[in-house]
Design a protein around this motif. Structure first.
Motif, PDB file in Angstrom:
ATOM      1  N   LEU A 196      45.893 -13.684  14.409  1.00  0.00           N
ATOM      2  CA  LEU A 196      46.852 -14.625  13.827  1.00  0.00           C
ATOM      3  C   LEU A 196      47.756 -15.210  14.743  1.00  0.00           C
ATOM      4  O   LEU A 196      48.172 -14.294  15.687  1.00  0.00           O
ATOM      5  N   ALA A 197      47.990 -16.294  14.926  1.00  0.00           N
ATOM      6  CA  ALA A 197      48.595 -17.013  15.909  1.00  0.00           C
ATOM      7  C   ALA A 197      49.980 -17.204  15.224  1.00  0.00           C
ATOM      8  O   ALA A 197      50.165 -18.150  14.193  1.00  0.00           O
ATOM      9  N   LEU A 198      51.022 -16.744  15.951  1.00  0.00           N
ATOM     10  CA  LEU A 198      52.305 -17.073  15.542  1.00  0.00           C
ATOM     11  C   LEU A 198      53.095 -18.274  16.086  1.00  0.00           C
ATOM     12  O   LEU A 198      53.179 -18.508  17.300  1.00  0.00           O
ATOM     13  N   THR A 199      53.280 -19.085  15.101  1.00  0.00           N
ATOM     14  CA  THR A 199      53.840 -20.598  15.758  1.00  0.00           C
ATOM     15  C   THR A 199      54.754 -21.301  14.603  1.00  0.00           C
ATOM     16  O   THR A 199      54.406 -20.826  13.558  1.00  0.00           O
ATOM     17  N   PRO A 200      55.850 -21.819  15.081  1.00  0.00           N
ATOM     18  CA  PRO A 200      56.631 -22.377  14.194  1.00  0.00           C
ATOM     19  C   PRO A 200      56.310 -23.557  13.481  1.00  0.00           C
ATOM     20  O   PRO A 200      56.903 -24.367  12.701  1.00  0.00           O
ATOM     21  N   ASP A 201      54.950 -24.101  13.884  1.00  0.00           N
ATOM     22  CA  ASP A 201      54.153 -25.385  13.216  1.00  0.00           C
ATOM     23  C   ASP A 201      54.391 -25.203  11.703  1.00  0.00           C
ATOM     24  O   ASP A 201      54.086 -24.390  11.031  1.00  0.00           O
ATOM     25  N   GLU A 202      54.750 -26.283  10.932  1.00  0.00           N
ATOM     26  CA  GLU A 202      54.892 -26.240   9.577  1.00  0.00           C
ATOM     27  C   GLU A 202      53.489 -26.137   8.832  1.00  0.00           C
ATOM     28  O   GLU A 202      53.410 -25.935   7.635  1.00  0.00           O
ATOM     29  N   LYS A 203      52.484 -26.359   9.657  1.00  0.00           N
ATOM     30  CA  LYS A 203      50.929 -26.136   9.002  1.00  0.00           C
ATOM     31  C   LYS A 203      50.611 -24.674   8.764  1.00  0.00           C
ATOM     32  O   LYS A 203      49.649 -24.261   8.185  1.00  0.00           O
ATOM     33  N   ALA A 204      51.355 -23.912   9.315  1.00  0.00           N
ATOM     34  CA  ALA A 204      51.189 -22.520   9.361  1.00  0.00           C
ATOM     35  C   ALA A 204      51.666 -21.978   8.113  1.00  0.00           C
ATOM     36  O   ALA A 204      52.606 -22.357   7.620  1.00  0.00           O
ATOM     37  N   ARG A 205      50.941 -21.125   7.797  1.00  0.00           N
ATOM     38  CA  ARG A 205      51.436 -19.911   6.420  1.00  0.00           C
ATOM     39  C   ARG A 205      52.590 -19.200   6.833  1.00  0.00           C
ATOM     40  O   ARG A 205      52.509 -18.683   7.813  1.00  0.00           O
ATOM     41  N   THR A 206      53.279 -18.877   6.057  1.00  0.00           N
ATOM     42  CA  THR A 206      54.487 -18.001   6.280  1.00  0.00           C
ATOM     43  C   THR A 206      53.831 -16.550   6.158  1.00  0.00           C
ATOM     44  O   THR A 206      52.766 -16.144   5.795  1.00  0.00           O
ATOM     45  N   LEU A 207      54.649 -15.799   6.719  1.00  0.00           N
ATOM     46  CA  LEU A 207      54.075 -14.223   6.947  1.00  0.00           C
ATOM     47  C   LEU A 207      53.946 -13.603   5.648  1.00  0.00           C
ATOM     48  O   LEU A 207      52.970 -12.985   5.321  1.00  0.00           O
ATOM     49  N   ASP A 208      54.708 -13.907   4.790  1.00  0.00           N
ATOM     50  CA  ASP A 208      54.594 -13.563   3.292  1.00  0.00           C
ATOM     51  C   ASP A 208      53.472 -13.835   2.756  1.00  0.00           C
ATOM     52  O   ASP A 208      52.698 -13.178   1.823  1.00  0.00           O
ATOM     53  N   GLU A 209      52.970 -15.085   2.683  1.00  0.00           N
ATOM     54  CA  GLU A 209      51.928 -15.712   2.168  1.00  0.00           C
ATOM     55  C   GLU A 209      50.732 -15.030   2.614  1.00  0.00           C
ATOM     56  O   GLU A 209      49.810 -14.886   2.077  1.00  0.00           O
ATOM     57  N   CYS A 210      50.682 -15.134   3.991  1.00  0.00           N
ATOM     58  CA  CYS A 210      49.568 -14.288   4.800  1.00  0.00           C
ATOM     59  C   CYS A 210      49.169 -12.818   4.456  1.00  0.00           C
ATOM     60  O   CYS A 210      48.174 -12.467   4.448  1.00  0.00           O
ATOM     61  N   ALA A 211      50.307 -11.982   4.287  1.00  0.00           N
ATOM     62  CA  ALA A 211      50.409 -10.939   3.863  1.00  0.00           C
ATOM     63  C   ALA A 211      49.613  -9.908   5.121  1.00  0.00           C
ATOM     64  O   ALA A 211      48.541  -9.329   4.709  1.00  0.00           O
ATOM     65  N   PRO A 212      49.918  -9.972   6.224  1.00  0.00           N
ATOM     66  CA  PRO A 212      48.831  -9.353   7.173  1.00  0.00           C
ATOM     67  C   PRO A 212      48.690  -7.842   7.174  1.00  0.00           C
ATOM     68  O   PRO A 212      47.853  -7.334   7.792  1.00  0.00           O
ATOM     69  N   HIS A 213      49.887  -7.130   6.524  1.00  0.00           N
ATOM     70  CA  HIS A 213      49.910  -5.926   6.253  1.00  0.00           C
ATOM     71  C   HIS A 213      48.768  -5.271   5.386  1.00  0.00           C
ATOM     72  O   HIS A 213      48.380  -4.072   5.412  1.00  0.00           O
ATOM     73  N   THR A 214      48.201  -6.370   4.651  1.00  0.00           N
ATOM     74  CA  THR A 214      46.998  -5.941   3.952  1.00  0.00           C
ATOM     75  C   THR A 214      45.632  -6.237   4.385  1.00  0.00           C
ATOM     76  O   THR A 214      44.704  -5.715   3.571  1.00  0.00           O
ATOM     77  N   ALA A 266      52.573  -4.467  10.664  1.00  0.00           N
ATOM     78  CA  ALA A 266      52.265  -3.038  10.802  1.00  0.00           C
ATOM     79  C   ALA A 266      52.908  -2.261   9.649  1.00  0.00           C
ATOM     80  O   ALA A 266      52.525  -1.144   9.236  1.00  0.00           O
ATOM     81  N   THR A 267      54.077  -2.779   9.088  1.00  0.00           N
ATOM     82  CA  THR A 267      54.637  -1.957   8.004  1.00  0.00           C
ATOM     83  C   THR A 267      54.792  -2.633   6.434  1.00  0.00           C
ATOM     84  O   THR A 267      54.399  -2.007   5.787  1.00  0.00           O
ATOM     85  N   GLY A 268      54.927  -4.158   6.653  1.00  0.00           N
ATOM     86  CA  GLY A 268      54.891  -4.806   5.474  1.00  0.00           C
ATOM     87  C   GLY A 268      56.065  -4.700   4.658  1.00  0.00           C
ATOM     88  O   GLY A 268      57.141  -3.855   5.098  1.00  0.00           O
ATOM     89  N   ARG A 269      56.361  -5.369   3.749  1.00  0.00           N
ATOM     90  CA  ARG A 269      57.506  -5.196   2.664  1.00  0.00           C
ATOM     91  C   ARG A 269      57.279  -4.260   1.592  1.00  0.00           C
ATOM     92  O   ARG A 269      56.121  -4.299   1.078  1.00  0.00           O
TER      93      ARG A 269
END
Length: 272
Positions: A196-214, A266-269
């Motif tokens: 997962l590449a962290l970038t401010p680019d508007e084409k990126a999905r938000t972390l909430d949408e991506c749900a990396p903790h899952t 690592a923790t998620g919401r």
């Protein structure tokens, strides 16, 4: 017990490990080549010892001898006591915390060895600011990241400033350097990680949408302050993710952004 040695000559060769600590380029070359790093302050010195780093020597002003008494008692390395003004001449700055230790580096693990036992990994590209390195390691330790991988040109996590800012967290989170970039990311993906590449680019999905903790195994990629991840690194990622911004702010400092993203990874919401 360590031997206490009073030194009154700033050119004493026994103080070589501590000379020119403010000369960044000199220390960048010297410390890895000579297998040492400098720990500054009581807490950091203690944490380095607890993490298994061997002490080469310690440099103290007289008033710190009692405070560091148990460390001195347990160590066999020489302890040099020195006047604070003389210490400033040796190191190049006023040692506010009164205690320095020269520690022996340990061999770095391979990236493969780290990946084998990890699920949540931070990957840094070209992060050369020692303050940011220290802040990222502190957040990685606090928020449950398992390991850190560095591109070949990242700054040294064991440089004095990085260690100090991290409050010794660089000793808690294992790290390794990738030998090639971005080719080295192939091994991360082959180990089962989603990049997962962290970038401010508007084409990126938000972390909430991506749900990396899952996700089962996640490698979060972070770029340098200002420039962010390179085009090559972005192209090598599986997905781009971003932190939503408000009030016209376009991005966060990489240290702050890392902390937010590590929490999401690592923790998620809490689930509502």
């Amino acid at each position: 017990m360590a031997e206490l040695i009073t030194i009154d000559d700033p050119d004493d060769p026994r103080l070589t490990d501590y000379t020119g600590l403010t000369d960044v380029e000199l220390r960048r070359r010297r410390e890895p080549a000579e297998g040492l790093f400098i720990a500054e302050g009581e807490k950091v010195i203690r944490r380095a010892g607890e993490a298994g780093y061997a002490m080469r020597s310690m440099l103290l002003s007289a008033k710190w001898i009692d405070t560091m008494g148990d460390v001195i008692e347990e160590s066999t390395a020489p302890v040099y006591t020195i006047d604070p003004k003389l210490a400033e001449r040796v190191t190049g700055y006023h040692v506010h915390r009164g205690a320095l230790a020269s520690m022996q580096r340990k061999p770095l693990p391979t990236a493969g060895a780290l990946l084998a036992g990890a699920r949540r990994v931070a990957v840094m590209e070209s992060v050369n600011d020692h303050t940011n390195i220290g802040a990222i390691f502190r957040s990685a330790a606090a928020l449950g990241m398992d390991a850190v991988l560095l591109s070949p040109d990242c700054a040294d996590p064991l440089y004095r400033r990085s260690v100090k800012v991290s409050m010794g967290a660089v000793f808690s989170v294992p790290y390794a350097r990738l030998e090639t970039w971005p080719k080295g990311l192939d091994a991360v993906r082959e180990a089962g990680f989603t990049l997962l590449a962290l970038t401010p680019d508007e084409k990126a999905r938000t972390l909430d949408e991506c749900a990396p903790h899952t996700m089962e195994r996640v490698a979060l990629m972070l770029g340098a302050e200002g420039d962010g991840l390179s085009r090559q690194a972005l192209a090598a990622a599986d997905e781009w993710v971003r932190i939503p911004m408000s009030h016209g702010v376009d991005s966060l400092n990489v240290g702050a952004a890392a902390a937010v993203a590590f929490y999401a990874v690592a923790t998620g919401r809490p689930q509502l």
